[in-house]
Design a protein around this motif. Structure first.
Motif, mmCIF file in Angstrom:
data_model
loop_
_atom_site.group_PDB
_atom_site.id
_atom_site.type_symbol
_atom_site.label_atom_id
_atom_site.label_comp_id
_atom_site.label_asym_id
_atom_site.label_seq_id
_atom_site.Cartn_x
_atom_site.Cartn_y
_atom_site.Cartn_z
ATOM 1 N N GLN A 75 42.733 26.404 27.201
ATOM 2 C CA GLN A 75 42.635 27.611 26.377
ATOM 3 C C GLN A 75 42.191 28.808 27.216
ATOM 4 O O GLN A 75 42.731 29.916 27.075
ATOM 5 C CB GLN A 75 41.659 27.366 25.226
ATOM 6 C CG GLN A 75 42.156 26.359 24.201
ATOM 7 C CD GLN A 75 41.089 25.989 23.184
ATOM 8 O OE1 GLN A 75 39.880 26.012 23.474
ATOM 9 N NE2 GLN A 75 41.519 25.651 21.976
ATOM 10 N N LEU A 76 41.222 28.594 28.092
ATOM 11 C CA LEU A 76 40.751 29.681 28.949
ATOM 12 C C LEU A 76 41.855 30.156 29.895
ATOM 13 O O LEU A 76 42.024 31.360 30.104
ATOM 14 C CB LEU A 76 39.539 29.220 29.762
ATOM 15 C CG LEU A 76 38.218 29.075 28.997
ATOM 16 C CD1 LEU A 76 37.197 28.321 29.829
ATOM 17 C CD2 LEU A 76 37.671 30.448 28.604
ATOM 18 N N THR A 77 42.614 29.226 30.436
ATOM 19 C CA THR A 77 43.698 29.599 31.344
ATOM 20 C C THR A 77 44.742 30.439 30.621
ATOM 21 O O THR A 77 45.253 31.422 31.171
ATOM 22 C CB THR A 77 44.340 28.341 31.950
ATOM 23 O OG1 THR A 77 43.333 27.575 32.620
ATOM 24 C CG2 THR A 77 45.434 28.705 32.942
ATOM 25 N N ARG A 115 40.671 31.726 35.551
ATOM 26 C CA ARG A 115 40.993 30.833 36.650
ATOM 27 C C ARG A 115 39.770 29.981 36.968
ATOM 28 O O ARG A 115 38.633 30.340 36.619
ATOM 29 C CB ARG A 115 41.378 31.618 37.903
ATOM 30 C CG ARG A 115 42.681 32.366 37.787
ATOM 31 C CD ARG A 115 43.868 31.454 37.824
ATOM 32 N NE ARG A 115 44.173 30.965 39.176
ATOM 33 C CZ ARG A 115 45.075 30.044 39.426
ATOM 34 N NH1 ARG A 115 45.739 29.458 38.435
ATOM 35 N NH2 ARG A 115 45.330 29.661 40.675
ATOM 36 N N ARG A 116 40.037 28.856 37.652
ATOM 37 C CA ARG A 116 38.938 27.992 38.081
ATOM 38 C C ARG A 116 38.756 28.088 39.588
ATOM 39 O O ARG A 116 39.714 28.040 40.349
ATOM 40 C CB ARG A 116 39.216 26.536 37.718
ATOM 41 C CG ARG A 116 38.083 25.580 38.114
ATOM 42 C CD ARG A 116 38.382 24.150 37.728
ATOM 43 N NE ARG A 116 39.378 23.549 38.606
ATOM 44 C CZ ARG A 116 39.087 22.964 39.764
ATOM 45 N NH1 ARG A 116 37.845 22.930 40.212
ATOM 46 N NH2 ARG A 116 40.058 22.432 40.505
ATOM 47 N N SER A 117 37.498 28.231 40.018
ATOM 48 C CA SER A 117 37.123 28.124 41.419
ATOM 49 C C SER A 117 35.960 27.157 41.478
ATOM 50 O O SER A 117 34.823 27.510 41.142
ATOM 51 C CB SER A 117 36.725 29.485 42.004
ATOM 52 O OG SER A 117 36.272 29.348 43.338
ATOM 53 N N GLY A 118 36.231 25.910 41.859
ATOM 54 C CA GLY A 118 35.186 24.897 41.794
ATOM 55 C C GLY A 118 34.733 24.693 40.363
ATOM 56 O O GLY A 118 35.548 24.489 39.459
ATOM 57 N N SER A 119 33.450 24.798 40.136
ATOM 58 C CA SER A 119 32.906 24.622 38.792
ATOM 59 C C SER A 119 32.781 25.939 38.038
ATOM 60 O O SER A 119 32.199 25.978 36.951
ATOM 61 C CB SER A 119 31.534 23.942 38.868
ATOM 62 O OG SER A 119 30.648 24.694 39.681
ATOM 63 N N HIS A 120 33.321 27.017 38.593
ATOM 64 C CA HIS A 120 33.234 28.334 37.967
ATOM 65 C C HIS A 120 34.572 28.726 37.342
ATOM 66 O O HIS A 120 35.635 28.544 37.940
ATOM 67 C CB HIS A 120 32.819 29.392 38.987
ATOM 68 C CG HIS A 120 31.482 29.145 39.605
ATOM 69 N ND1 HIS A 120 30.308 29.280 38.914
ATOM 70 C CD2 HIS A 120 31.135 28.733 40.857
ATOM 71 C CE1 HIS A 120 29.290 28.993 39.697
ATOM 72 N NE2 HIS A 120 29.768 28.647 40.882
ATOM 73 N N TYR A 145 36.470 32.064 35.680
ATOM 74 C CA TYR A 145 36.279 33.503 35.800
ATOM 75 C C TYR A 145 37.566 34.261 35.517
ATOM 76 O O TYR A 145 38.665 33.699 35.532
ATOM 77 C CB TYR A 145 35.815 33.846 37.220
ATOM 78 C CG TYR A 145 36.904 33.654 38.252
ATOM 79 C CD1 TYR A 145 37.712 34.714 38.652
ATOM 80 C CD2 TYR A 145 37.157 32.398 38.807
ATOM 81 C CE1 TYR A 145 38.739 34.540 39.572
ATOM 82 C CE2 TYR A 145 38.181 32.217 39.728
ATOM 83 C CZ TYR A 145 38.966 33.284 40.107
ATOM 84 O OH TYR A 145 39.991 33.105 41.001
ATOM 85 N N ARG A 146 37.415 35.553 35.284
ATOM 86 C CA ARG A 146 38.535 36.474 35.264
ATOM 87 C C ARG A 146 38.030 37.877 35.590
ATOM 88 O O ARG A 146 36.848 38.187 35.369
ATOM 89 C CB ARG A 146 39.255 36.474 33.917
ATOM 90 C CG ARG A 146 38.475 37.012 32.731
ATOM 91 C CD ARG A 146 39.392 37.180 31.520
ATOM 92 N NE ARG A 146 40.399 38.198 31.772
ATOM 93 C CZ ARG A 146 41.453 38.428 30.982
ATOM 94 N NH1 ARG A 146 41.630 37.702 29.887
ATOM 95 N NH2 ARG A 146 42.319 39.377 31.262
ATOM 96 N N PRO A 147 38.876 38.740 36.160
ATOM 97 C CA PRO A 147 38.460 40.106 36.466
ATOM 98 C C PRO A 147 38.044 40.831 35.186
ATOM 99 O O PRO A 147 38.625 40.624 34.111
ATOM 100 C CB PRO A 147 39.710 40.734 37.078
ATOM 101 C CG PRO A 147 40.498 39.578 37.588
ATOM 102 C CD PRO A 147 40.249 38.470 36.619
ATOM 103 N N HIS A 148 37.042 41.695 35.311
ATOM 104 C CA HIS A 148 36.541 42.437 34.156
ATOM 105 C C HIS A 148 36.123 43.831 34.634
ATOM 106 O O HIS A 148 34.987 44.262 34.466
ATOM 107 C CB HIS A 148 35.355 41.688 33.548
ATOM 108 C CG HIS A 148 34.882 42.248 32.238
ATOM 109 N ND1 HIS A 148 35.667 42.272 31.110
ATOM 110 C CD2 HIS A 148 33.693 42.810 31.882
ATOM 111 C CE1 HIS A 148 34.981 42.804 30.102
ATOM 112 N NE2 HIS A 148 33.788 43.141 30.556
ATOM 113 N N CYS A 149 37.072 44.530 35.262
ATOM 114 C CA CYS A 149 36.781 45.818 35.882
ATOM 115 C C CYS A 149 36.944 46.943 34.864
ATOM 116 O O CYS A 149 37.938 46.990 34.138
ATOM 117 C CB CYS A 149 37.690 46.041 37.078
ATOM 118 S SG CYS A 149 37.611 44.699 38.290
ATOM 119 N N GLU A 150 35.994 47.846 34.853
ATOM 120 C CA GLU A 150 35.958 48.880 33.813
ATOM 121 C C GLU A 150 37.130 49.841 33.906
ATOM 122 O O GLU A 150 37.727 50.214 32.895
ATOM 123 C CB GLU A 150 34.647 49.657 33.902
ATOM 124 C CG GLU A 150 34.488 50.706 32.813
ATOM 125 C CD GLU A 150 33.118 51.370 32.848
ATOM 126 O OE1 GLU A 150 32.915 52.331 32.076
ATOM 127 O OE2 GLU A 150 32.264 50.932 33.641
#
Length: 237
Positions: free
Chosen positions: A43-45, A50-55, A57-62
């Motif tokens: 669902q997150l994908t 994206r996954r990097s190891g156990s993290h 994340y996604r960009p969240h730039c203003e």
């Protein structure tokens, strides 16, 4: 058990962008204490994470939306002449999926690749801890695609299984075999694997129009981009 409604997210302070010079980036992370199973990861994908190891994340730039999540609909993919040539050129290779894990053989290939191809990037210098935290930790139905020439390991692609497809995490290869275009070959292999398993998508991470290193992703067509919460065919003009 975590789900999309209960997840907590954190944003990093602004930091130098890894892809575009003179820009700052902010990254949104899923709370690392959350339990992410395959369903939630899928669902997150689909939401651009994206996954990097156990993290996760996604960009969240203003003030920037240059990082665009992209995926390929594998049943609609038709290789171009160059991609067909790459596939034919590598018919002598042996490919095998194995569970993602650390081995010294994998690490040495990874380290050689980083040292030769990305000595100017933020992944240099490589280390065993870096390899493990990036490609092994946090594995959720995660695999390594071994690419071998006879008995020699010349390529390694990290691949995650999702409910609706595969996620291409990272590929490394022996620079001595650069003429084989093993990065392209690894994606072509994953496309065919997703088709054979009845999985509709191959997720390719982020595409940035201004980043030359990411141009290869748009050579796999028709590619979809996530914009305004909707996946739609990417228009590059």
């Amino acid at each position: 058990m975590s789900n999309l409604r209960t997840l907590v997210f954190f944003a990093t302070p602004p930091h130098d962008c890894s892809y575009l010079p003179d820009r700052e980036a902010t990254t949104m992370f899923v709370d690392p204490r959350a339990h992410i199973d395959k369903k939630l990861y899928s669902q997150l994908t689909a939401l651009g994470f994206r996954r990097s190891g156990s993290h996760y994340y996604r960009p969240h730039c203003e003030n920037c939306n240059a990082c665009v999540p992209v995926r390929l609909k594998v049943d609609d993919f038709k290789p171009d002449r160059n991609q067909r040539r790459v596939f034919e050129k590598n018919r002598d290779l042996t490919c095998e999926l194995v569970p993602a894990s650390f081995s010294e053989r994998y690490y040495q290939l990874y380290a050689h690749y980083i040292e030769q191809r990305h000595a100017d990037g933020d992944m240099y210098p490589p280390s065993r801890e870096q390899f493990t935290s990036f490609l092994v930790e946090g594995a959720t139905d995660s695999w390594f695609l071994e690419i071998r020439l006879e008995e020699e390991l010349i390529g390694l692609a990290a691949v995650d299984m999702l409910d609706d497809g595969l996620s291409a995490i990272y590929t490394v290869f022996d620079p001595a075999h650069e003429s084989r275009s093993l990065g392209t070959f690894a994606i072509l292999w994953q496309i065919e694997a997703a088709k054979s398993w009845g999985l509709p998508h191959l997720y390719l991470g982020y595409w940035i129009r201004e980043c030359r290193k990411m141009n290869y992703k748009t050579r796999f067509t028709p590619i979809e981009a996530l914009r305004d919460g909707q996946w739609q065919v990417l228009k590059r003009n």
